[in-house]
Design a protein around this motif. Structure first.
Motif: not given
Ligand SMILES: Cc1cc2nc3c(=O)[nH]c(=O)nc-3n(C[C@H](O)[C@H](O)[C@H](O)COP(=O)(O)O)c2cc1C
Length: 335
Positions: A45-46, A100, A71-73, A102, A62, A43, A60, A40
């Protein structure tokens, strides 16, 4: 000012306000593995660093805004407790944005984003080859706040190994223009942290500046100096005394400058070229010849010269010029 309490606003609105005001934010590109070994890449930014002994970072994942699911991560990291966190450069920003998306948990986001997986030395998740700054990490703590959409799950991680591309180092420092990082701002805005966006501010760590409060009143009331200028003036430890100022002024007055003219027109040309030595020489000569009929004008020209010197980091020149300008104020109140 507009005033809000988070309890009175819908969550997406609170989220938007935070993204706009807490920016630019560094971006962590986090590589993790599911229990079944599916990679997986996400990105965040928190994200930030919180200490270096041991090196601690946090980010984070979230809860999803739309349905408050995890989220998967998040699911991967809760179970496997390992990740690689990499910095994001301008060259990879579109690909990390793609990562990023989903995608369902069984999809390999290295393949989707086109970023290249390479083996790590300590942890199981792969590193991202395209990033010049990679950190192998283990999860130390997880702090969750709330269960609704957008609620925080902070993963506090210890860095076990750093990988840094050699070519981004110069004089032992990672150079902003060479690493060319990007950060996240509000809505779809990003920020590129290189070129004109990068500037230096001397650290006050090694010395104790006199502070804004101890600046002479005539400097604080000047219409020429900006708030940044005054902050920089306040970083000096000891003010030059009157003898030092006089000696400095006499040296400039007596020195010979090549291709130089003591005129207002030339003064502004020197200013455009940031040639503050010539600016001062011109002001002093115009003062001698009584060309600068009004005292206020003389002060303004001297302060413009001090400002140029200060912004070019010649603080000593700037202070001496600024204090010399102070002599022409009719009421000089030096604390
Ligand atoms: C530049 C950027 C920063 C992001 N920062 C966050 C973050 O800090 N926290 C968060 O939950 N999602 C953040 N997202 C959205 C996640 O990357 C997005 O929900 C992602 O699909 C989650 O993937 P996962 O389900 O594989 O974990 C960000 C997206 C981008 C493009």
């Amino acid at each position: 000012m507009l005033h809000f309490e988070p309890k009175d606003l819908p969550q997406p609105q609170v989220h938007k306000i935070m993204l706009g005001g807490i920016a630019p934010r560094p971006i962590a590109l986090v590589s993790s593995l599911s229990e079944d070994g599916i990679p997986n890449l996400t990105p965040f930014s928190f994200f930030n660093a919180f200490g270096s002994n041991p090196p601690i970072i946090a980010f984070s994942p979230a809860r999803r805004g739309k349905d408050a699911t995890l989220k998967d991560s998040f699911n991967n990291l809760v179970k496997t407790k390992e990740c690689v966190v990499q910095s994001v450069t301008f060259n990879m920003v579109e690909q990390i944005s793609l990562a990023s998306t989903e995608y369902p948990p069984e999809i390999d986001e290295f393949e989707k984003s086109g970023l290249t997986p390479i083996d790590s030395d300590i942890v199981k998740p792969k590193r991202v080859k395209e990033s010049p700054f990679q950190m192998e990490c283990k999860v130390r703590d997880i702090m969750s706040y709330g269960e609704g959409g957008g609620s925080a799950n902070i993963f506090i991680c210890e860095v076990l190994k750093f990988h840094v591309a050699e070519d981004i180092f110069k004089n032992g420092v990672i150079q902003p223009d060479l690493i060319d990082l990007v950060s996240r701002m509000s809505a779809d805005f990003y920020c590129r942290a290189s070129g004109q966006a990068v500037f230096e501010v001397e650290k006050p760590v090694l010395k104790k500046g006199i502070g804004y409060d101890n600046l002479p009143v005539f400097m604080k009331e000047s219409h020429v100096y900006s708030a940044n200028n005054l902050g920089k003036f306040g970083n000096i430890e000891n003010l030059p005394d009157e003898n030092e100022v006089d000696k400095f002024i006499n040296e400039i007055r007596d020195s010979k400058f090549e291709n130089y003219e003591p005129t207002e027109e030339a003064f502004f040309r020197y200013q455009r070229h940031n040639n503050f030595q010539y600016m001062l020489k011109a002001v002093l000569d115009m003062e001698k010849e009584n060309y600068l009929s009004r005292q206020a004008k003389l002060i303004t020209f001297l302060e413009m010269t001090a400002k140029n010197a200060l912004e070019a980091n010649d603080t000593d020149f700037a202070w001496k010029t600024a204090l010399y300008a102070g002599k022409f104020y009719s009421i000089i109140k030096i604390k």
